[in-house]
Design an enzyme around this catalytic site. Structure first.
Site, PDB file in Angstrom:
ATOM      1  N   LYS A 110       0.858  -1.191   0.000  1.00 12.18           N
ATOM      2  CA  LYS A 110       0.000   0.000   0.000  1.00 12.18           C
ATOM      3  C   LYS A 110       0.882   1.224   0.000  1.00 12.18           C
ATOM      4  O   LYS A 110       1.921   1.246   0.659  1.00 12.18           O
ATOM      5  CB  LYS A 110      -0.899  -0.007   1.237  1.00 12.18           C
ATOM      6  CG  LYS A 110      -1.791   1.235   1.336  1.00 12.18           C
ATOM      7  CD  LYS A 110      -2.867   1.079   2.381  1.00 12.18           C
ATOM      8  CE  LYS A 110      -2.464   1.510   3.765  1.00 12.18           C
ATOM      9  NZ  LYS A 110      -1.981   2.913   3.864  1.00 12.18           N
ATOM     10  N   GLU A 155       0.553   5.735  -0.058  1.00  9.60           N
ATOM     11  CA  GLU A 155      -0.342   6.875   0.102  1.00  9.60           C
ATOM     12  C   GLU A 155      -0.097   7.913  -0.983  1.00  9.60           C
ATOM     13  O   GLU A 155       1.049   8.127  -1.388  1.00  9.60           O
ATOM     14  CB  GLU A 155      -0.089   7.549   1.463  1.00  9.60           C
ATOM     15  CG  GLU A 155      -0.442   6.680   2.649  1.00  9.60           C
ATOM     16  CD  GLU A 155      -0.288   7.418   3.985  1.00  9.60           C
ATOM     17  OE1 GLU A 155      -0.032   8.646   3.987  1.00  9.60           O
ATOM     18  OE2 GLU A 155      -0.421   6.753   5.027  1.00  9.60           O
ATOM     19  N   GLU A 213      -9.713   7.210   3.345  1.00  6.60           N
ATOM     20  CA  GLU A 213      -9.695   7.550   4.780  1.00  6.60           C
ATOM     21  C   GLU A 213     -10.311   8.930   5.005  1.00  6.60           C
ATOM     22  O   GLU A 213      -9.870   9.924   4.405  1.00  6.60           O
ATOM     23  CB  GLU A 213      -8.246   7.503   5.304  1.00  6.60           C
ATOM     24  CG  GLU A 213      -8.171   7.782   6.799  1.00  6.60           C
ATOM     25  CD  GLU A 213      -6.858   7.337   7.450  1.00  6.60           C
ATOM     26  OE1 GLU A 213      -6.018   6.717   6.762  1.00  6.60           O
ATOM     27  OE2 GLU A 213      -6.682   7.626   8.641  1.00  6.60           O
TER      28      GLU A 213
HETATM   29  O1  KIV Z   1      -1.399   2.538   8.677  1.00  5.60           O
HETATM   30  C1  KIV Z   1      -2.569   2.177   8.774  1.00  5.60           C
HETATM   31  O2  KIV Z   1      -2.980   1.499   9.717  1.00  5.60           O
HETATM   32  C2  KIV Z   1      -3.492   2.574   7.725  1.00  5.60           C
HETATM   33  C3  KIV Z   1      -4.954   2.341   7.989  1.00  5.60           C
HETATM   34  C4  KIV Z   1      -5.468   3.347   8.912  1.00  5.60           C
HETATM   35  C5  KIV Z   1      -5.726   2.284   6.732  1.00  5.60           C
HETATM   36  O3  KIV Z   1      -3.095   3.082   6.732  1.00  5.60           O
END
Ligand code: KIV
Length: 294
Positions: free
Chosen positions: A141, A143, A210
């Site tokens: 993931k 951002e 989010e």
């Molecule tokens: O780092 C994390 O836990 C996240 C979640 C809040 C989606 O990115």
């Protein structure tokens, strides 16, 4: 001897719970997540940072485990995610995947690329993503909006599934000026739609939304037919939901965000709380837009 499973040696520190029933459970994969979406079944995700909680979440039926850089706050006691390192992310990803292996877990594992590990170049991103994949992640993931599109394409073309992250992006909290709802104005909402579609086109197969207004995240979900929206504080119109594990167990250290429900209330165990979370997401009783969204 471990009384729960005579084939597993006991240790002075206890044994990991066994996921049951073992034979019927098939590993979660992207095609299985696509099938769930097609039949309208919500996808459940929780954060996980260690072997034992990962095994418990898996046995409770949570389909996706995110080793989020939120571990900076909940495990390391930092005030933001900004100083979490790739080395730390790999350590926790390895712990989670070891825990899942011990119980023949089936969860889909997502490793979060921390701040500074993918912003410099596509080459830096693939080196960092590879480290998380070597640690056992199935997907990474990252951002950010439009500027990440080419990085996403580069990773996906090289066989790394990617989850994007739009709306409140905690790694840029200092630039955003705080933990605030994103996409409230018409121009911000339009920009997020453009970015989300570009990320889908680049190959992202999931996107965390989010703290995005519920109406906008519902609209994005309808438009993103090949990219599953996973909401946190973004209402119940998304394809799935995620919460930080410590928050949903009611043991967060700071102020509890409005979008969290304490699933531990009235439950006899952590596994029961996680099972209740899965049930509530699946039957759409969590989140409630009037209480947990904007
Ligand atoms: O780092 C994390 O836990 C996240 C979640 C809040 C989606 O990115």
């Amino acid at each position: 001897m471990n009384p729960a499973n005579p084939n597993t040696p006991g240790t002075p520190y206890g044994t990991l719970p066994s996921a049951s029933p073992l034979p019927q459970r098939k590993p979660i994969s992207l095609p299985r997540l696509n099938e769930m979406r097609e039949r309208g079944e919500k996808i459940t995700m929780l954060t996980a940072y260690d072997a034992t909680f990962a095994a418990v979440a898996d046995s409770a039926g949570v389909e996706c485990l995110l080793i989020g850089d939120s571990l900076g706050m909940v495990c390391q006691g930092l005030s933001s995610t900004v100083s979490v390192t790739l080395e730390t992310m790999c350590y926790h990803t390895e712990s989670v995947t070891r825990g899942l292996r011990r119980v023949q877990g089936t969860a889909w594992v997502i490793g979060d690329l921390p701040f500074g590990s993918y912003q410099e170049s596509k080459e830096q991103a693939i080196r960092s993503a590879s480290a998380l994949m070597h640690a056992g992640a199935h997907m990474v993931k990252l951002e950010g909006g439009g500027w990440t599109t080419e990085t996403v394409r580069f990773l996906v073309e090289r066989g790394i599934p990617v989850c994007a992250h739009l709306g409140l992006t905690p790694q840029t909290v200092h630039a955003l000026g705080g933990y605030r709802v994103q996409g409230r104005s018409e121009s911000e909402a339009q920009r997020m739609k453009t970015e989300a579609l570009a990320l889908q086109e680049a190959g992202a197969s999931m996107v965390v939304l989010e703290m995005v207004p519920a109406a906008l995240s519902t609209d994005l979900t309808a438009q993103l037919t090949h990219c599953h929206t996973i909401g946190i504080g973004s209402g119940n119109g998304t394809a799935g939901q995620v919460l930080v594990m410590h928050d949903m167990l009611g043991i967060g250290l700071g102020k509890t965000p409005k979008f969290v429900r304490n699933f531990m209330e009235g439950q006899p165990s952590v596994k029961a709380a996680m099972t209740a979370y899965v049930a509530a997401v699946k039957n759409c009783s969590f989140p409630e837009n009037a209480l947990h969204a904007w």
